[in-house]
Design an enzyme around this catalytic site. Structure first.
Site, short mmCIF file in Angstrom:
data_model
loop_
_atom_site.label_atom_id
_atom_site.label_comp_id
_atom_site.label_asym_id
_atom_site.label_seq_id
_atom_site.Cartn_x
_atom_site.Cartn_y
_atom_site.Cartn_z
N ALA A 61 0.83 -1.20 0.00
CA ALA A 61 0.00 0.00 0.00
C ALA A 61 0.87 1.26 0.00
O ALA A 61 2.08 1.22 0.26
CB ALA A 61 -0.90 0.01 1.23
N GLY A 106 -0.18 -5.45 0.33
CA GLY A 106 -1.24 -5.50 -0.67
C GLY A 106 -0.82 -6.18 -1.95
O GLY A 106 -1.65 -6.77 -2.65
N GLU A 109 -1.31 -9.77 -1.27
CA GLU A 109 -2.75 -10.01 -1.23
C GLU A 109 -3.36 -10.01 -2.63
O GLU A 109 -4.29 -10.78 -2.91
CB GLU A 109 -3.43 -8.96 -0.36
CG GLU A 109 -3.12 -9.14 1.12
CD GLU A 109 -3.57 -7.97 1.98
OE1 GLU A 109 -4.35 -8.18 2.91
OE2 GLU A 109 -3.13 -6.83 1.70
N GLU A 129 2.54 -6.09 7.39
CA GLU A 129 1.71 -5.07 8.06
C GLU A 129 1.94 -5.00 9.56
O GLU A 129 1.82 -3.93 10.17
CB GLU A 129 0.23 -5.34 7.77
CG GLU A 129 -0.20 -5.09 6.33
CD GLU A 129 0.00 -6.28 5.42
OE1 GLU A 129 -0.47 -6.24 4.28
OE2 GLU A 129 0.64 -7.28 5.85
#
Length: 255
Positions: A61, A106, A109, A129
């Site tokens: 992110a 991300g 993911e 994270e």
């Protein structure tokens, strides 16, 4: 554009293009959802590749953007974030992630949203994270555990460590490791092969597996049975069986 959809030979490539690290800010997330929905609806797209380019898949992110958000802002944004990744995961066609370099947070993911992951030998994947005082928010706690099992997923999520390509292969996080120069080529070959297959049967197979994983075995068998019987109404089923009887296995050509 930060994300594009290019179509060649019935294969759509959803390409991240936000140098230098393909950080997934809100604009990228929203564009991903738009293009995933477009790929899902286009008849000339029969399989999909997720690709970040030769150097990096996506390093996560946009932390600067996230740092500026307070709790109410993230409550609102987190739903849009998950919706973007869910749109990719629910493309009713075969999807392969071609992973080069970093696929972190991300980025990891997003790769998890694919049906298959082909990684470069220089790839590094992880969910870091926790090092920010957070947990994965775009499906990492759910899709990762379903893919590699809860123990291995917790190890990666609790520690935030990065895994190299060979370890990712060993734990089932990726399905194939190839030289970096061959990642996209091999992903395209996989997608192109399936793009020639029976589209409705492939959709049925994907939805049966994915939906079955979310429920009990009896309900999963019902989903499978419903799709299986329904495919007997399709031209592809007639074409495939006729070819098998007249020409032998594996020679059917599907529209």
């Amino acid at each position: 554009m930060t994300v594009t959809l290019e179509v060649r030979d019935d294969v759509g490539t959803i390409r991240l293009d936000r140098p230098p690290m393909n950080a997934l800010d809100s604009a990228v997330q929203d564009r991903l959802r738009e293009l995933a929905e477009e790929a899902a609806g286009r008849d000339d797209v029969r399989a999909v590749i997720l690709y970040g380019g030769e150097k990096v898949f996506a390093a996560g992110a946009d932390i600067k953007e996230m740092r500026a958000m307070d709790h109410p802002a993230m409550v609102k944004r987190s739903k849009a974030l998950q919706d973007s990744f869910t749109a990719v995961a629910r493309i009713p066609k075969p999807v392969v992630a071609a992973v080069t370099g970093y696929a972190l947070g991300g980025g990891c993911e997003l790769a998890l949203c694919a049906d298959v992951r082909i990684a470069a030998d220089n790839a590094r994947l992880g969910q870091p994270e926790i090092l920010l005082g957070l947990i994965p928010g775009a499906g990492g706690t759910q899709r990762l555990a379903r893919l590699v099992g809860p123990s291995k997923a917790k190890d990666l999520i609790f520690t935030g460590r990065q895994v190299k390509a060979e370890e990712a292969l060993a734990i089932g996080l990726v399905d194939r490791v190839v030289p970096a120069s061959e990642v996209y080529e091999q992903a395209h070959a996989w997608a192109a092969r399936l793009a020639k297959g029976p589209a409705l049967a492939l959709r049925a197979a994907k939805e049966s597996v994915d939906a079955g994983l979310e429920t009990d075995i009896d309900t999963g068998l019902t989903i499978e049975r419903t799709w299986f019987a329904g495919l007997f109404a399709t031209e592809d089923r007639e074409r495939g069986m006729r070819s098998f009887v007249e020409e032998g296995p594996g020679k059917a050509r599907f529209l």
